[in-house]
Enzyme design. Structure first.
Site, PDB file in Angstrom:
ATOM      1  N   HIS A 178       0.805  -1.228   0.000  1.00  8.90           N
ATOM      2  CA  HIS A 178       0.000   0.000   0.000  1.00  8.90           C
ATOM      3  C   HIS A 178       0.833   1.271   0.000  1.00  8.90           C
ATOM      4  CE1 HIS A 178       0.953  -0.216   4.276  1.00  8.90           C
ATOM      5  NE2 HIS A 178       0.669   1.064   4.337  1.00  8.90           N
TER       6      HIS A 178
HETATM    7  C1  UD1 Z   1      -1.853   5.520   6.184  1.00 13.02           C
HETATM    8  C2  UD1 Z   1      -0.525   5.949   6.784  1.00 13.02           C
HETATM    9  C3  UD1 Z   1       0.502   4.865   6.571  1.00 13.02           C
HETATM   10  C4  UD1 Z   1       0.015   3.523   7.062  1.00 13.02           C
HETATM   11  C5  UD1 Z   1      -1.319   3.211   6.409  1.00 13.02           C
HETATM   12  C6  UD1 Z   1      -1.849   1.916   6.914  1.00 13.02           C
HETATM   13  C7  UD1 Z   1      -0.018   8.356   6.748  1.00 13.02           C
HETATM   14  C8  UD1 Z   1       0.790   9.392   6.086  1.00 13.02           C
HETATM   15  N1  UD1 Z   1      -0.025   7.145   6.154  1.00 13.02           N
HETATM   16  O1  UD1 Z   1      -1.655   5.432   4.774  1.00 13.02           O
HETATM   17  O2  UD1 Z   1       1.676   5.208   7.285  1.00 13.02           O
HETATM   18  O3  UD1 Z   1       0.954   2.534   6.742  1.00 13.02           O
HETATM   19  O4  UD1 Z   1      -2.221   4.270   6.714  1.00 13.02           O
HETATM   20  O5  UD1 Z   1      -3.062   1.589   6.349  1.00 13.02           O
HETATM   21  O6  UD1 Z   1      -0.616   8.614   7.767  1.00 13.02           O
HETATM   22  N2  UD1 Z   1      -9.129   5.081   2.367  1.00 13.02           N
HETATM   23  C9  UD1 Z   1     -10.349   4.445   2.383  1.00 13.02           C
HETATM   24  N3  UD1 Z   1     -10.842   4.068   3.592  1.00 13.02           N
HETATM   25  C10 UD1 Z   1     -10.224   4.315   4.773  1.00 13.02           C
HETATM   26  C11 UD1 Z   1      -8.989   4.977   4.734  1.00 13.02           C
HETATM   27  C12 UD1 Z   1      -8.455   5.353   3.519  1.00 13.02           C
HETATM   28  O7  UD1 Z   1     -10.956   4.198   1.357  1.00 13.02           O
HETATM   29  O8  UD1 Z   1     -10.748   3.948   5.832  1.00 13.02           O
HETATM   30  C13 UD1 Z   1      -8.551   5.456   1.057  1.00 13.02           C
HETATM   31  C14 UD1 Z   1      -8.854   6.875   0.657  1.00 13.02           C
HETATM   32  O9  UD1 Z   1      -9.038   6.913  -0.717  1.00 13.02           O
HETATM   33  C15 UD1 Z   1      -7.588   7.617   1.006  1.00 13.02           C
HETATM   34  C16 UD1 Z   1      -6.528   6.561   0.755  1.00 13.02           C
HETATM   35  O10 UD1 Z   1      -7.145   5.327   1.119  1.00 13.02           O
HETATM   36  O11 UD1 Z   1      -7.420   8.764   0.254  1.00 13.02           O
HETATM   37  C17 UD1 Z   1      -5.283   6.756   1.568  1.00 13.02           C
HETATM   38  O12 UD1 Z   1      -5.593   6.865   2.954  1.00 13.02           O
HETATM   39  P1  UD1 Z   1      -4.607   7.700   3.937  1.00 13.02           P
HETATM   40  O13 UD1 Z   1      -5.080   7.570   5.338  1.00 13.02           O
HETATM   41  O14 UD1 Z   1      -4.415   9.053   3.393  1.00 13.02           O
HETATM   42  O15 UD1 Z   1      -3.227   6.980   3.782  1.00 13.02           O
HETATM   43  P2  UD1 Z   1      -2.885   5.431   3.774  1.00 13.02           P
HETATM   44  O16 UD1 Z   1      -2.366   5.081   2.448  1.00 13.02           O
HETATM   45  O17 UD1 Z   1      -4.005   4.628   4.330  1.00 13.02           O
END
Ligand code: UD1
Length: 370
Positions: A207
């Site tokens: 991811h």
């Molecule tokens: C975040 C953390 C990362 C961790 C990861 C674990 C930061 C900078 N990154 O990355 O260190 O390893 O979580 O999972 O804090 N989304 C959903 N549902 C959710 C959450 C996210 O659909 O419940 C999607 C959204 O489109 C979002 C994307 O995932 O824009 C990324 O989510 P985000 O929390 O920004 O970063 P992660 O890649 O999850």
């Protein structure tokens, strides 16, 4: 009595706060705990499933910030968290890990003069293109108390000029959850559900933006995975970000046409632990899974050029393979030639299931109550 706000925001935070929350409940004469969820992760599979499996009650405070750009998300967390700290006036705020919620909440505290403790401090990948590395560096600079999982983390902090008295080596908090839940994870039906019982299989997680947001990088990793999948099935619980990118980058057909590369929905804590503990091999770009696989004795191939957890390479089962397909395949085939071993002498010091109590002892001691 110490009043503590403990913060979680994203999936890898929940198994880090659970043992501390449970220990504070056990030690309620000394601790009043408030659990706060920023809402950085919000899907049921990324959040609620972990509260359920880890037997945590609903968070006392939910900020509901959701997804956004880094700046917007970090700012939204700060704006929502500040009034909570002003109202609750905690003795300490405890933040864990390296996600945006970790830094945002630490920053609010330091500006308000409220003491903040960072659990899992001192890890460094030395790769500043990783958002987590920036979150780690900054959180450690401003936190009052730094709880480290391994001695290399102490050394990193000292080298950055942080005084020894702010650093406490307490061990790995995630391993408290791992040890505490392994037995219960046996009740999961995940292996049977995916037809993997009594079979050799690999588990994959992927991811990191550097792997999944970049078409070339993702395609290269996929080349390697297709080669490995000819030897054994790969089960791939995919993060929502990865699912989105597979569609956007036009990679869906490569999964649909390959029965041995099995894309599945994200799993809860027990289901994932069951799949992980029975795997012949793990392929990942996650930090926590490098640690969990090391403790379980499962060979781990890390699909990154670096790790902030070098102890999993020195003492554990981890190999850093990067994203070059030839290197990934060679590392995977080498691992398949050597069956997993459970050698407890290779588990790093203080990864023993008692880290939460050491953290609470240190907080009391800091207040002259220990
Ligand atoms: C975040 C953390 C990362 C961790 C990861 C674990 C930061 C900078 N990154 O990355 O260190 O390893 O979580 O999972 O804090 N989304 C959903 N549902 C959710 C959450 C996210 O659909 O419940 C999607 C959204 O489109 C979002 C994307 O995932 O824009 C990324 O989510 P985000 O929390 O920004 O970063 P992660 O890649 O999850």
């Amino acid at each position: 009595m110490l009043k503590i706000i403990i913060v979680a925001g994203a999936r890898p935070n929940f198994m880090k706060i659970a043992p501390i929350v449970a220990a504070m409940k056990r030690r309620s004469a000394d601790f009043q705990s408030i659990t706060l969820h920023t809402g950085q992760h919000y899907d049921a599979a990324m959040s609620d499933a972990f509260f359920r499996d880890l037997e945590m009650s609903e968070p006392d405070i939910y900020l509901g910030v959701g997804s956004a750009s880094h700046a917007a998300q970090t700012a939204a967390i700060m704006q929502a968290f500040e009034p909570v700290v002003l109202k609750e006036k905690p003795d300490w705020v405890v933040v864990v890990g390296d996600v945006n919620s970790t830094l945002a909440c630490a920053l609010v505290c330091v500006k308000l003069g409220v003491r903040v403790a960072h659990v899992e401090a001192g890890l460094r990948s030395r790769d500043r293109s990783m958002p987590e590395e920036i979150n780690r560096l900054l959180t450690d600079q401003i936190a009052d108390l730094l709880f480290t999982p391994s001695r290399d983390a102490d050394q990193n902090l000292l080298a950055e000029g942080i005084p020894q008295e702010r650093i406490r080596f307490v061990g790995n908090i995630m391993i408290d959850s791992l040890i505490g839940n392994l037995e219960r994870a046996k009740q999961s039906t995940a292996r049977a559900d995916h037809d993997l019982q009594d079979k050799d299989y690999a588990v994959l997680t992927l991811h990191r933006p550097s792997n999944v947001d970049d078409e070339d990088a993702f395609a290269r990793v996929l080349d390697a995975l297709e080669e490995i999948a000819r030897r054994l099935p790969i089960v791939f619980p995919a993060h929502p970000r990865t699912v989105k990118m597979i569609a956007e980058l036009g990679l869906a057909a490569r999964f649909e046409n390959n029965r041995e590369l099995r894309l599945i929905s994200p799993l809860g804590y027990f289901d994932f632990l069951q799949l992980l503990s029975g795997a012949r091999l793990v392929l990942t770009d996650s930090g926590g899974i490098q640690e969990e696989s090391s403790v379980l004795g499962i060979p781990c191939i890390t699909l990154r050029e670096n790790t902030e957890r070098p102890i999993t390479v020195e003492m554990g089962t981890n190999t850093i393979a990067g994203t070059d397909p030839a290197k990934i395949v060679a590392a995977a085939f080498r691992a398949l030639e050597n069956p997993p071993t459970k050698d407890s002498s290779r588990v790093p010091p203080l990864w023993d299931g008692h880290t939460a109590d050491r953290i609470l002892d240190a907080l009391l001691e800091r207040d002259g109550k220990g």
